[in-house]
Design a protein around this motif. Structure first.
Motif, PDB file in Angstrom:
ATOM      1  N   HIS A  60       0.861  -1.183   0.000  1.00 46.01           N
ATOM      2  CA  HIS A  60       0.000   0.000   0.000  1.00 46.01           C
ATOM      3  C   HIS A  60       0.898   1.233   0.000  1.00 46.01           C
ATOM      4  O   HIS A  60       1.889   1.285   0.724  1.00 46.01           O
ATOM      5  N   SER A  61       0.553   2.233  -0.808  1.00 44.99           N
ATOM      6  CA  SER A  61       1.413   3.422  -0.926  1.00 44.99           C
ATOM      7  C   SER A  61       1.541   4.189   0.389  1.00 44.99           C
ATOM      8  O   SER A  61       2.576   4.775   0.667  1.00 44.99           O
ATOM      9  N   ALA A  62       0.500   4.171   1.213  1.00 38.88           N
ATOM     10  CA  ALA A  62       0.541   4.929   2.466  1.00 38.88           C
ATOM     11  C   ALA A  62       1.207   4.157   3.600  1.00 38.88           C
ATOM     12  O   ALA A  62       1.937   4.726   4.404  1.00 38.88           O
ATOM     13  N   THR A  63       0.966   2.839   3.664  1.00 38.91           N
ATOM     14  CA  THR A  63       1.471   2.064   4.806  1.00 38.91           C
ATOM     15  C   THR A  63       2.646   1.165   4.478  1.00 38.91           C
ATOM     16  O   THR A  63       3.368   0.745   5.377  1.00 38.91           O
ATOM     17  N   GLY A  64       2.809   0.830   3.196  1.00 36.70           N
ATOM     18  CA  GLY A  64       3.871  -0.087   2.819  1.00 36.70           C
ATOM     19  C   GLY A  64       3.527  -1.539   3.094  1.00 36.70           C
ATOM     20  O   GLY A  64       4.351  -2.427   2.905  1.00 36.70           O
ATOM     21  N   ARG A  65       2.306  -1.788   3.563  1.00 31.12           N
ATOM     22  CA  ARG A  65       1.880  -3.147   3.908  1.00 31.12           C
ATOM     23  C   ARG A  65       1.022  -3.742   2.798  1.00 31.12           C
ATOM     24  O   ARG A  65       0.377  -3.019   2.043  1.00 31.12           O
ATOM     25  N   PRO A  66       0.980  -5.072   2.732  1.00 36.39           N
ATOM     26  CA  PRO A  66       0.092  -5.717   1.763  1.00 36.39           C
ATOM     27  C   PRO A  66      -1.373  -5.399   2.089  1.00 36.39           C
ATOM     28  O   PRO A  66      -1.713  -5.142   3.244  1.00 36.39           O
ATOM     29  N   TYR A  67      -2.223  -5.426   1.076  1.00 37.68           N
ATOM     30  CA  TYR A  67      -3.650  -5.179   1.275  1.00 37.68           C
ATOM     31  C   TYR A  67      -4.447  -5.907   0.202  1.00 37.68           C
ATOM     32  O   TYR A  67      -3.870  -6.444  -0.749  1.00 37.68           O
ATOM     33  N   PHE A  68      -5.755  -5.947   0.381  1.00 39.41           N
ATOM     34  CA  PHE A  68      -6.638  -6.619  -0.560  1.00 39.41           C
ATOM     35  C   PHE A  68      -7.575  -5.600  -1.191  1.00 39.41           C
ATOM     36  O   PHE A  68      -8.133  -4.754  -0.497  1.00 39.41           O
ATOM     37  N   LEU A  69      -7.741  -5.692  -2.503  1.00 40.87           N
ATOM     38  CA  LEU A  69      -8.614  -4.800  -3.239  1.00 40.87           C
ATOM     39  C   LEU A  69      -9.823  -5.601  -3.719  1.00 40.87           C
ATOM     40  O   LEU A  69      -9.669  -6.639  -4.369  1.00 40.87           O
ATOM     41  N   VAL A  70     -11.017  -5.133  -3.379  1.00 40.86           N
ATOM     42  CA  VAL A  70     -12.252  -5.838  -3.712  1.00 40.86           C
ATOM     43  C   VAL A  70     -12.927  -5.104  -4.871  1.00 40.86           C
ATOM     44  O   VAL A  70     -13.077  -3.890  -4.845  1.00 40.86           O
ATOM     45  N   SER A  71     -13.333  -5.868  -5.880  1.00 38.21           N
ATOM     46  CA  SER A  71     -14.004  -5.322  -7.063  1.00 38.21           C
ATOM     47  C   SER A  71     -15.296  -6.088  -7.308  1.00 38.21           C
ATOM     48  O   SER A  71     -15.345  -7.304  -7.122  1.00 38.21           O
ATOM     49  N   ILE A  72     -16.329  -5.392  -7.753  1.00 41.66           N
ATOM     50  CA  ILE A  72     -17.571  -6.057  -8.123  1.00 41.66           C
ATOM     51  C   ILE A  72     -17.412  -6.633  -9.532  1.00 41.66           C
ATOM     52  O   ILE A  72     -16.740  -6.038 -10.383  1.00 41.66           O
ATOM     53  N   THR A  73     -17.994  -7.798  -9.773  1.00 44.92           N
ATOM     54  CA  THR A  73     -17.929  -8.437 -11.077  1.00 44.92           C
ATOM     55  C   THR A  73     -19.215  -8.156 -11.859  1.00 44.92           C
ATOM     56  O   THR A  73     -20.171  -7.593 -11.320  1.00 44.92           O
ATOM     57  N   LYS A  74     -19.229  -8.576 -13.103  1.00 39.00           N
ATOM     58  CA  LYS A  74     -20.443  -8.431 -13.920  1.00 39.00           C
ATOM     59  C   LYS A  74     -21.602  -9.176 -13.264  1.00 39.00           C
ATOM     60  O   LYS A  74     -22.731  -8.695 -13.249  1.00 39.00           O
ATOM     61  N   GLU A  75     -21.315 -10.354 -12.733  1.00 42.31           N
ATOM     62  CA  GLU A  75     -22.355 -11.148 -12.055  1.00 42.31           C
ATOM     63  C   GLU A  75     -22.872 -10.410 -10.819  1.00 42.31           C
ATOM     64  O   GLU A  75     -24.067 -10.414 -10.534  1.00 42.31           O
ATOM     65  N   GLY A  76     -21.980  -9.762 -10.085  1.00 43.10           N
ATOM     66  CA  GLY A  76     -22.379  -8.979  -8.919  1.00 43.10           C
ATOM     67  C   GLY A  76     -23.270  -7.808  -9.308  1.00 43.10           C
ATOM     68  O   GLY A  76     -24.259  -7.511  -8.634  1.00 43.10           O
ATOM     69  N   LYS A  77     -22.939  -7.144 -10.396  1.00 42.44           N
ATOM     70  CA  LYS A  77     -23.746  -6.040 -10.889  1.00 42.44           C
ATOM     71  C   LYS A  77     -25.130  -6.524 -11.312  1.00 42.44           C
ATOM     72  O   LYS A  77     -26.137  -5.856 -11.091  1.00 42.44           O
ATOM     73  N   ARG A  78     -25.162  -7.709 -11.898  1.00 49.02           N
ATOM     74  CA  ARG A  78     -26.433  -8.281 -12.334  1.00 49.02           C
ATOM     75  C   ARG A  78     -27.343  -8.547 -11.139  1.00 49.02           C
ATOM     76  O   ARG A  78     -28.545  -8.284 -11.179  1.00 49.02           O
ATOM     77  N   ILE A  79     -26.765  -9.021 -10.058  1.00 43.21           N
ATOM     78  CA  ILE A  79     -27.537  -9.347  -8.849  1.00 43.21           C
ATOM     79  C   ILE A  79     -28.174  -8.087  -8.244  1.00 43.21           C
ATOM     80  O   ILE A  79     -29.324  -8.115  -7.845  1.00 43.21           O
ATOM     81  N   ILE A  80     -27.434  -6.991  -8.180  1.00 41.04           N
ATOM     82  CA  ILE A  80     -28.008  -5.795  -7.533  1.00 41.04           C
ATOM     83  C   ILE A  80     -29.010  -5.086  -8.428  1.00 41.04           C
ATOM     84  O   ILE A  80     -29.790  -4.280  -7.942  1.00 41.04           O
ATOM     85  N   ASN A  81     -28.998  -5.392  -9.712  1.00 40.54           N
ATOM     86  CA  ASN A  81     -29.949  -4.756 -10.620  1.00 40.54           C
ATOM     87  C   ASN A  81     -31.209  -5.577 -10.846  1.00 40.54           C
ATOM     88  O   ASN A  81     -32.020  -5.241 -11.701  1.00 40.54           O
ATOM     89  N   LYS A  82     -31.370  -6.654 -10.083  1.00 42.41           N
ATOM     90  CA  LYS A  82     -32.572  -7.493 -10.208  1.00 42.41           C
ATOM     91  C   LYS A  82     -33.770  -6.784  -9.633  1.00 42.41           C
ATOM     92  O   LYS A  82     -33.744  -6.067  -8.713  1.00 42.41           O
TER      93      LYS A  82
END
Length: 82
Positions: A60-82
């Motif tokens: 991470h640019s601010a902490t220098g520590r590893p981190y996880f980045l979460v992204s929504i997928t096409k399937e995730g977008k489909r679910i919220i648009n139901k």
């Protein structure tokens, strides 16, 4: 204060990612007012069903520590648009 249902938390995570774009676990924690462990567990379950992807970053640019980045997928977008 009432406890939120797991389904509601998952939908909130998906809607937040859809609106805000890629976020770290910590950012999702703050934006959804949900604990880190709950965010991590729900994101891992959402990833299992291909609604989000979780990418480990080395530094991470601010902490220098590893981190996880979460992204929504096409399937995730489909679910919220139901």
């Amino acid at each position: 204060m009432t406890k939120r249902a797991t389904r509601d938390i998952k939908m909130l995570i998906l809607k937040t990612l859809n609106k805000e774009g890629d976020l770290t676990f910590a950012q999702l924690e703050r934006k959804t007012n949900t604990g880190f462990i709950t965010i991590k567990a729900n994101c891992e379950e959402l990833q299992h069903y291909s609604f989000v992807s979780i990418l480990k970053k080395d530094k991470h640019s601010a902490t220098g520590r590893p981190y996880f980045l979460v992204s929504i997928t096409k399937e995730g977008k489909r679910i919220i648009n139901k």
